[in-house]
Write an enzyme that holds these catalytic residues in place. Structure first.
Site, PDB file in Angstrom:
ATOM      1  N   ARG A   9       0.859  -1.179   0.000  1.00 24.75           N
ATOM      2  CA  ARG A   9       0.000   0.000   0.000  1.00 24.75           C
ATOM      3  C   ARG A   9       0.898   1.232   0.000  1.00 24.75           C
ATOM      4  O   ARG A   9       1.946   1.239   0.655  1.00 24.75           O
ATOM      5  CB  ARG A   9      -0.901   0.030   1.248  1.00 24.75           C
ATOM      6  CG  ARG A   9      -2.056  -0.979   1.218  1.00 24.75           C
ATOM      7  CD  ARG A   9      -3.105  -0.616   0.162  1.00 24.75           C
ATOM      8  NE  ARG A   9      -4.251  -1.493   0.187  1.00 24.75           N
ATOM      9  CZ  ARG A   9      -4.433  -2.536  -0.635  1.00 24.75           C
ATOM     10  NH1 ARG A   9      -3.525  -2.825  -1.545  1.00 24.75           N
ATOM     11  NH2 ARG A   9      -5.528  -3.261  -0.566  1.00 24.75           N
ATOM     12  N   HIS A  35      -1.557   0.568  -9.736  1.00 27.85           N
ATOM     13  CA  HIS A  35      -2.122  -0.448  -8.823  1.00 27.85           C
ATOM     14  C   HIS A  35      -2.731  -1.617  -9.626  1.00 27.85           C
ATOM     15  O   HIS A  35      -3.929  -1.904  -9.511  1.00 27.85           O
ATOM     16  CB  HIS A  35      -3.185   0.196  -7.914  1.00 27.85           C
ATOM     17  CG  HIS A  35      -3.400  -0.554  -6.630  1.00 27.85           C
ATOM     18  ND1 HIS A  35      -3.732   0.061  -5.448  1.00 27.85           N
ATOM     19  CD2 HIS A  35      -3.346  -1.884  -6.347  1.00 27.85           C
ATOM     20  CE1 HIS A  35      -3.887  -0.854  -4.492  1.00 27.85           C
ATOM     21  NE2 HIS A  35      -3.657  -2.044  -5.021  1.00 27.85           N
ATOM     22  N   GLU A  46      -3.553   7.779  -4.022  1.00 27.31           N
ATOM     23  CA  GLU A  46      -3.871   7.133  -5.299  1.00 27.31           C
ATOM     24  C   GLU A  46      -5.116   7.767  -5.873  1.00 27.31           C
ATOM     25  O   GLU A  46      -6.099   7.891  -5.139  1.00 27.31           O
ATOM     26  CB  GLU A  46      -4.118   5.637  -5.097  1.00 27.31           C
ATOM     27  CG  GLU A  46      -2.833   4.865  -5.027  1.00 27.31           C
ATOM     28  CD  GLU A  46      -3.021   3.364  -4.948  1.00 27.31           C
ATOM     29  OE1 GLU A  46      -4.097   2.865  -5.346  1.00 27.31           O
ATOM     30  OE2 GLU A  46      -2.096   2.699  -4.489  1.00 27.31           O
TER      31      GLU A  46
HETATM   32  C1  DGY Z   1      -5.699  -6.062  -3.059  1.00 27.11           C
HETATM   33  O1  DGY Z   1      -6.367  -7.036  -3.389  1.00 27.11           O
HETATM   34  O2  DGY Z   1      -5.622  -5.671  -1.893  1.00 27.11           O
HETATM   35  C2  DGY Z   1      -4.912  -5.382  -4.140  1.00 27.11           C
HETATM   36  O3  DGY Z   1      -4.313  -4.245  -3.722  1.00 27.11           O
HETATM   37  C3  DGY Z   1      -5.752  -5.174  -5.366  1.00 27.11           C
HETATM   38  O4  DGY Z   1      -5.870  -6.424  -5.925  1.00 27.11           O
END
Ligand code: DGY
Length: 326
Positions: free
Chosen positions: A239, A287, A268
């Site tokens: 993240r 992402h 983001e």
């Molecule tokens: C998640 O699943 O947490 C990713 O960041 C997106 O697939």
């Protein structure tokens, strides 16, 4: 008898939209961008279930407005830092997510990013497309070797482990740091548990696979970046806020570290005037680590099934707060 009401906050695979609409009265937000907060709050009123994305903030205010009939929150992602899980648990609302199906896809993407940045693939591709390629040159686009390098993995969960597995083929030495030492995994793969500072000092590549919580917010900041080698690479597919973006910019610009590849940013999307966008040694993608056809189909399936199971008070396939799963 009227069907239970559900809100789905973005399009998912059409088969699973059909499945939901056969089993519930569906309100589907079809825009590409997330529903603005006021619209989201308005739409959740009276629903039995919500299928949401990591871009939707699911907090006590939203749960209050939704009402006490809300039976399930189904997230189409494995991460759930946008959802207040304690609050959902207090209200006995199970929260579903989509683990496992994206593990290998995300590990593959980590290696794609890592190999692209190490060998300057994206930067040199831009060079060719901009008609700048004049000749072969012994000193053009020199990168870092991956084979025989030391890979430091922060967060030895499912994805971290798959990333480590792939490193064996590159003859990498694998170090890892996690709050929990994983002796079970150490038995399967030659990897060494070290503290965070040792990992940062000794790794050529540092790859982040941790969840985002209060402990991991800005886990990688100025001090940590300073510990890293000058020729090292940072990869983040966890993240954005796990890395202090301003500190990263300074470290990349001042060559404290060699390069970074980011699947995630803070915020983001990244702001148009973010100075990171000016740096050739920073590769940024939007992402997409879990974005393969097969994986996103499976994520659609699981999140749709969790939603419909939840509104019928049936057991969710995957649940973050199993103590309140049906
Ligand atoms: C998640 O699943 O947490 C990713 O960041 C997106 O697939």
């Amino acid at each position: 008898m009227s069907k239970p009401k559900v809100l789905v906050t973005r399009k998912i695979f059409p088969e699973w939209i059909d499945y939901i609409s056969k089993n519930a009265e569906l309100d589907l937000w079809e825009d590409e961008l997330p529903p603005p907060r006021d619209i989201l709050l308005n739409k959740v009123k009276g629903v039995d279930g919500i299928l949401c994305l990591l871009t939707d903030k699911i907090d006590p205010e939203l749960m209050d407005i939704a009402g006490s009939q809300l039976k399930v929150i189904s997230q189409i992602a494995v991460g759930f830092d946008n959802i207040n899980i304690d609050e959902a648990t207090k209200r006995k609302i199970p929260v579903g997510n989509t683990p496992d199906v994206l593990t290998s896809t995300t590990a593959d993407a980590t290696w794609s990013l890592l190999m692209s940045i190490a060998r300057r693939i994206s930067e040199s591709e831009r060079f060719v497309h901009n008609n700048k390629w004049k000749t072969w040159h012994p000193l053009h686009f020199l990168g870092q070797d991956i084979y025989n390098s030391t890979l430091g993995i922060i967060g030895m969960g499912r994805i971290g482990y798959e990333v480590a597995k792939r490193a064996i083929g590159f003859d990498c030495k694998i170090l890892y740091y996690d709050v929990n030492r994983r002796l079970d995994l150490e038995e399967k793969l030659p990897m060494q548990y070290v503290d965070l500072n040792t990992l940062l000092k000794e790794s050529d590549i540092v790859s982040l696979h941790t969840v985002l919580n209060d402990d991991t917010y800005h886990l990688i900041g100025e001090n940590e970046l300073k510990l890293m080698k000058n020729n090292s690479i940072l990869v983040n597919v966890s993240r954005g806020p796990v890395v202090d973006t301003k500190a990263l910019y300074r470290a990349l610009k001042d060559k404290i570290i060699w390069a970074a590849a980011l699947d995630v940013t803070d915020p983001e999307p990244i702001l148009k005037d973010d100075p990171l966008l000016q740096l050739d040694n920073c590769l940024i993608v939007p992402h997409i680590a879990s974005a393969s056809y097969k994986t996103r189909y499976e994520m659609s399936r699981i999140s749709a099934q969790n939603l419909i199971n939840g509104i019928n008070k049936k057991t969710l396939l995957t649940c973050i707060n199993p103590e309140v799963n049906y």
